[in-house]
Scaffold this motif. Sequence first.
Motif, PDB file in Angstrom:
ATOM      1  N   GLU A 188       0.833  -1.203   0.000  1.00  0.00           N
ATOM      2  CA  GLU A 188       0.000   0.000   0.000  1.00  0.00           C
ATOM      3  C   GLU A 188       0.871   1.257   0.000  1.00  0.00           C
ATOM      4  O   GLU A 188       0.549   2.249  -0.685  1.00  0.00           O
ATOM      5  N   ARG A 192       0.893   4.287  -2.749  1.00  0.00           N
ATOM      6  CA  ARG A 192       0.750   5.711  -2.422  1.00  0.00           C
ATOM      7  C   ARG A 192       1.891   6.527  -3.022  1.00  0.00           C
ATOM      8  O   ARG A 192       1.684   7.632  -3.543  1.00  0.00           O
ATOM      9  N   ARG A 193       3.102   5.985  -2.931  1.00  0.00           N
ATOM     10  CA  ARG A 193       4.244   6.705  -3.511  1.00  0.00           C
ATOM     11  C   ARG A 193       4.108   6.840  -5.019  1.00  0.00           C
ATOM     12  O   ARG A 193       4.434   7.889  -5.593  1.00  0.00           O
ATOM     13  N   ARG A 195       1.275   6.925  -6.699  1.00  0.00           N
ATOM     14  CA  ARG A 195       0.232   7.917  -6.979  1.00  0.00           C
ATOM     15  C   ARG A 195       0.772   9.332  -6.787  1.00  0.00           C
ATOM     16  O   ARG A 195       0.487  10.242  -7.584  1.00  0.00           O
TER      17      ARG A 195
END
Length: 221
Positions: A188, A192-193, A195
């Motif tokens: 996850e 996130r990184r 995105r």
Amino acid sequence: MGKRGGGPERRDVRGDVGMVAPPTDQTAQRWRRQRWLHNVYTGSFDLVAEVTELLGDLARQVTELADPVVVRPRVEECMSAVVGCVEVVAASPPVLPRLPDDALRDGSWVPLLVMTAQRHSPVLRALLDRAHRPGQTFAAQGSPSALLEVALRELDGAAYRLGRVVGQAQRRQAVGSVGEFNANLAAEADRRRERARRSGAAARLAKYGVAIGDVDEMSTG
């Protein structure tokens, strides 16, 4: 008076007249027995209750394991120990069927043992009652009470070893769960990184009137 050159003289006082009678409450008896203190078992002793108390919760814990079959040897040891308790009164001890894997998964091996105990409890109680003398504070070696206590200690030990193996399996299972949880967290974080990286890149390209989708098409074209 002490012996010459030594400490106080030791003597066995378990049979002394006037000793406080040992408890008849099974919880207190269990506490004493598991600390190698002696009990006198009478007709009030309930083998069904003892089997249920020692093994009931362990059976539930076994059903919660990812692979209950791994504790089979210790469960079978507990079953043999219950048969040992019944042997105090049974001329021909019961032969329990081989334990199926499903019985480990649903915990039904304990009801099987409870039924075995129920079948022999009336005879056991009658034997203990006949052998008990009022005011008795020590069960003589070879008496029904003493034989039962030896058998119950075997059951105590088998239950303890099963509990220890179950605890080890639970810890291994928890480590696996924690590892999977950590892997999911890492995945996850990577998402996130990614995105955030794409969002920053899109903002920079927008200054030049270029959409990041256009760049993706160019890179794959």
